[in-house]
Write a protein that holds these residues in place. Structure first.
Motif, PDB file in Angstrom:
ATOM      1  N   GLY A   6       0.816  -1.209   0.000  1.00  0.00           N
ATOM      2  CA  GLY A   6       0.000   0.000   0.000  1.00  0.00           C
ATOM      3  C   GLY A   6       0.849   1.257   0.000  1.00  0.00           C
ATOM      4  N   TRP A   7       1.920   1.272   0.779  1.00  0.00           N
ATOM      5  CA  TRP A   7       2.786   2.441   0.812  1.00  0.00           C
ATOM      6  C   TRP A   7       3.559   2.614  -0.488  1.00  0.00           C
ATOM      7  N   ILE A   8       3.908   1.514  -1.131  1.00  0.00           N
ATOM      8  CA  ILE A   8       4.553   1.627  -2.443  1.00  0.00           C
ATOM      9  C   ILE A   8       3.598   2.296  -3.434  1.00  0.00           C
ATOM     10  N   LEU A   9       2.340   1.886  -3.402  1.00  0.00           N
ATOM     11  CA  LEU A   9       1.349   2.468  -4.305  1.00  0.00           C
ATOM     12  C   LEU A   9       1.055   3.926  -3.935  1.00  0.00           C
ATOM     13  N   ILE A  10       1.067   4.240  -2.642  1.00  0.00           N
ATOM     14  CA  ILE A  10       0.911   5.643  -2.229  1.00  0.00           C
ATOM     15  C   ILE A  10       2.046   6.469  -2.812  1.00  0.00           C
ATOM     16  N   GLY A  11       3.265   5.929  -2.779  1.00  0.00           N
ATOM     17  CA  GLY A  11       4.400   6.621  -3.376  1.00  0.00           C
ATOM     18  C   GLY A  11       4.204   6.866  -4.860  1.00  0.00           C
ATOM     19  N   VAL A  12       3.632   5.877  -5.544  1.00  0.00           N
ATOM     20  CA  VAL A  12       3.351   6.027  -6.977  1.00  0.00           C
ATOM     21  C   VAL A  12       2.338   7.146  -7.201  1.00  0.00           C
ATOM     22  N   PHE A  13       1.291   7.173  -6.383  1.00  0.00           N
ATOM     23  CA  PHE A  13       0.281   8.225  -6.520  1.00  0.00           C
ATOM     24  C   PHE A  13       0.870   9.604  -6.218  1.00  0.00           C
ATOM     25  N   VAL A  14       1.785   9.680  -5.258  1.00  0.00           N
ATOM     26  CA  VAL A  14       2.435  10.957  -4.955  1.00  0.00           C
ATOM     27  C   VAL A  14       3.202  11.457  -6.171  1.00  0.00           C
ATOM     28  N   LEU A  15       3.898  10.545  -6.844  1.00  0.00           N
ATOM     29  CA  LEU A  15       4.670  10.928  -8.030  1.00  0.00           C
ATOM     30  C   LEU A  15       3.757  11.313  -9.190  1.00  0.00           C
ATOM     31  N   LEU A  16       2.663  10.572  -9.366  1.00  0.00           N
ATOM     32  CA  LEU A  16       1.782  10.796 -10.511  1.00  0.00           C
ATOM     33  C   LEU A  16       0.796  11.941 -10.302  1.00  0.00           C
ATOM     34  N   CYS A  17       0.379  12.161  -9.061  1.00  0.00           N
ATOM     35  CA  CYS A  17      -0.727  13.083  -8.811  1.00  0.00           C
ATOM     36  C   CYS A  17      -0.368  14.265  -7.913  1.00  0.00           C
ATOM     37  N   GLY A  18       0.786  14.204  -7.250  1.00  0.00           N
ATOM     38  CA  GLY A  18       1.128  15.246  -6.286  1.00  0.00           C
ATOM     39  C   GLY A  18       1.286  16.626  -6.892  1.00  0.00           C
ATOM     40  N   TRP A  19       1.633  16.675  -8.169  1.00  0.00           N
ATOM     41  CA  TRP A  19       1.835  17.965  -8.838  1.00  0.00           C
ATOM     42  C   TRP A  19       0.579  18.844  -8.806  1.00  0.00           C
ATOM     43  N   VAL A  20      -0.591  18.218  -8.636  1.00  0.00           N
ATOM     44  CA  VAL A  20      -1.826  18.998  -8.592  1.00  0.00           C
ATOM     45  C   VAL A  20      -1.803  19.955  -7.393  1.00  0.00           C
ATOM     46  N   GLU A  21      -1.177  19.533  -6.299  1.00  0.00           N
ATOM     47  CA  GLU A  21      -1.066  20.417  -5.141  1.00  0.00           C
ATOM     48  C   GLU A  21      -0.210  21.639  -5.464  1.00  0.00           C
ATOM     49  N   ASP A  22       0.814  21.446  -6.290  1.00  0.00           N
ATOM     50  CA  ASP A  22       1.631  22.583  -6.708  1.00  0.00           C
ATOM     51  C   ASP A  22       0.809  23.548  -7.549  1.00  0.00           C
ATOM     52  N   VAL A  23       0.044  23.009  -8.483  1.00  0.00           N
ATOM     53  CA  VAL A  23      -0.804  23.853  -9.334  1.00  0.00           C
ATOM     54  C   VAL A  23      -1.815  24.620  -8.485  1.00  0.00           C
ATOM     55  N   ALA A  24      -2.405  23.926  -7.504  1.00  0.00           N
ATOM     56  CA  ALA A  24      -3.386  24.566  -6.633  1.00  0.00           C
ATOM     57  C   ALA A  24      -2.769  25.701  -5.825  1.00  0.00           C
ATOM     58  N   ALA A  25      -1.478  25.571  -5.513  1.00  0.00           N
ATOM     59  CA  ALA A  25      -0.779  26.599  -4.744  1.00  0.00           C
ATOM     60  C   ALA A  25      -0.133  27.649  -5.644  1.00  0.00           C
ATOM     61  N   LYS A  26      -0.423  27.598  -6.953  1.00  0.00           N
ATOM     62  CA  LYS A  26       0.155  28.512  -7.938  1.00  0.00           C
ATOM     63  C   LYS A  26       1.677  28.443  -7.940  1.00  0.00           C
ATOM     64  N   ALA A  27       2.180  27.229  -7.790  1.00  0.00           N
ATOM     65  CA  ALA A  27       3.621  26.999  -7.822  1.00  0.00           C
ATOM     66  C   ALA A  27       3.967  26.146  -9.031  1.00  0.00           C
ATOM     67  N   LYS A  28       5.241  26.096  -9.385  1.00  0.00           N
ATOM     68  CA  LYS A  28       5.687  25.293 -10.498  1.00  0.00           C
ATOM     69  C   LYS A  28       5.515  23.807 -10.159  1.00  0.00           C
ATOM     70  N   PRO A  29       4.829  23.024 -11.004  1.00  0.00           N
ATOM     71  CA  PRO A  29       4.637  21.601 -10.726  1.00  0.00           C
ATOM     72  C   PRO A  29       5.969  20.865 -10.615  1.00  0.00           C
ATOM     73  N   ARG A  30       6.063  20.020  -9.567  1.00  0.00           N
ATOM     74  CA  ARG A  30       7.278  19.248  -9.351  1.00  0.00           C
ATOM     75  C   ARG A  30       6.931  17.791  -9.121  1.00  0.00           C
ATOM     76  N   LEU A  31       7.839  16.905  -9.504  1.00  0.00           N
ATOM     77  CA  LEU A  31       7.638  15.486  -9.251  1.00  0.00           C
ATOM     78  C   LEU A  31       7.624  15.228  -7.750  1.00  0.00           C
ATOM     79  N   LEU A  32       8.608  15.814  -7.054  1.00  0.00           N
ATOM     80  CA  LEU A  32       8.670  15.758  -5.600  1.00  0.00           C
ATOM     81  C   LEU A  32       9.096  17.132  -5.089  1.00  0.00           C
ATOM     82  N   PRO A  33       8.552  17.556  -3.953  1.00  0.00           N
ATOM     83  CA  PRO A  33       8.918  18.869  -3.414  1.00  0.00           C
ATOM     84  C   PRO A  33      10.323  18.855  -2.839  1.00  0.00           C
TER      85      PRO A  33
END
Length: 388
Positions: free
Chosen positions: A361-388
């Protein structure tokens, strides 16, 4: 008053039928702000607070652990939701040094895009599996009430109660903060009154309004406790009084949970909002008071770069981890089922262990962070990043 279940461990089959989301997002990293109106006593320091960052990260780990194993005692070891609301309340009080409408727009902007992105996949999947929504689908746009769903997707959407409660606290915070500053200690103590009223004097209706009201009452103290920390109220309180009253609240909440198991079938605090309110109030007060009185900052964490990096990622991707963790646990089950078709995996891997599912489950959470986490950057009006 009915069950207040926050979900359990993943199961292979569909969940029981329900048409509204129940059940444990976390406040994102705050924007840099310039104070325009100082509160009574601003907090010291600036920048990252590794103590709070660590609390938030550990709270998220506890949430995932609970949803994997379903341990009833997990909420007593660490009341994650109370911690999250208290930390969010602190950040909200800090942000409200700026104009309230601007702060509310910023918080909503940071919350909704990750929710919409995640919700698109969940809603489409439920439509494919026969779900036909009514007008309540508007709650999938702005979750002021629990978004509807079908039994097939219940394990995914039941966690949305937190986003709904958080959103209402954000909208109410300008008023709550103004009232709190009229009489800080009295308002903090009296913030437990609504849950007492709902428990003993008036039972709320079993609908979106009633459920939402119950959740607000359950965690109101923790949210206002965040105000008290930000304004320096906590550090002015006498240690003896704080410790004694906090332990009394913990003891009372625990006593109530254990003596009312017959009503819920468990002492799980997530099923007993009244006990949850008092246990969380006492527990989180001790955590926040230790920070305020002793100045704990976890500065030593900076010496362990890998660990510090993990804590930073958890905080910068808190919404993503919270929203996607249940889907990760759901997908872990069919993935592990495929492992049984590989003789070496069947022989050498503990495929039947929940701990193995926890790891996958944590491995898959890591995958989702990489694939979907950039949306949080967009929401914060920041440059999208793979990882912060």
């Amino acid at each position: 008053m009915g069950s207040h279940r926050r979900g359990g461990p993943p199961v292979a089959g569909p969940a029981a039928v329900a048409d509204t989301a129940r059940l444990p997002r976390v406040e994102p990293e705050p924007e840099p702000v310039a104070a325009t109106e100082a509160p009574p006593k601003p907090r010291r320091g600036a920048g990252r607070d590794r103590y709070f960052d660590t609390l938030r990260a550990v709270a998220l780990v506890r949430v995932v652990t609970y949803h994997t194993f379903g341990w009833a005692w997990a909420g007593m070891v660490l009341p994650s939701m109370g911690i999250m609301f208290a930390l969010a309340g602190t950040l909200m009080a800090k942000s409200l040094e700026r104009p309230a409408l601007k702060v509310i727009r910023s918080r909503i902007r940071r919350l909704l895009p990750p929710f919409w992105f995640w919700g698109f996949f969940v809603v489409v999947a439920m439509l494919i599996h026969g779900w036909m929504p009514g007008w309540q689908i508007v709650y999938w746009v702005v979750p002021l009430g629990d978004p509807p769903g079908n039994a097939w997707g219940e394990q995914a959407w039941e966690i949305l109660w937190y986003l709904r409660t958080y959103l209402w606290f954000v909208l109410l915070s300008p008023l709550l903060l103004r009232v709190f500053r009229l009489a800080p200690v009295a308002v903090l103590v009296l913030s437990l009154a609504p849950i007492v009223v709902l428990q003993f004097l008036w039972e709320p209706p079993d609908d979106r309004f009633g459920v939402g009201l119950l959740d607000l009452a359950t965690y109101l103290f923790c949210w206002i406790l965040g105000f008290a920390h930000r304004d320096g109220v906590l550090e002015r309180l006498k240690p003896f009084a704080v410790v004694v009253l906090s332990l009394a609240a913990i003891g009372y909440g625990g006593w109530y949970a254990f003596t009312h198991q017959a009503e819920t079938g468990s002492y799980d605090l997530d099923d007993i909002p009244y006990a949850q309110a008092f246990w969380s109030a006492g527990f989180v007060t001790l955590l926040m008071y230790a920070k305020a009185r002793l100045g704990i900052d976890f500065a030593w964490l900076a010496r362990f770069r890998s660990l510090d990096r993990i804590v930073r990622i958890f905080n910068a991707r808190a919404v993503t981890i919270y929203l996607w963790h249940e889907l990760a646990l759901i997908l872990a089950i069919p993935l592990i089922d495929q492992f049984w078709n590989v003789p070496a995996f069947e022989t050498y891997l503990p495929l039947e262990s929940q701990w193995f599912m926890f790891g996958i489950g944590w491995i898959l959470i890591g995958v989702f962070v990489l694939l979907c986490g950039w949306v949080e950057d967009v929401a914060a009006k920041a440059k999208p990043r793979l990882l912060p």
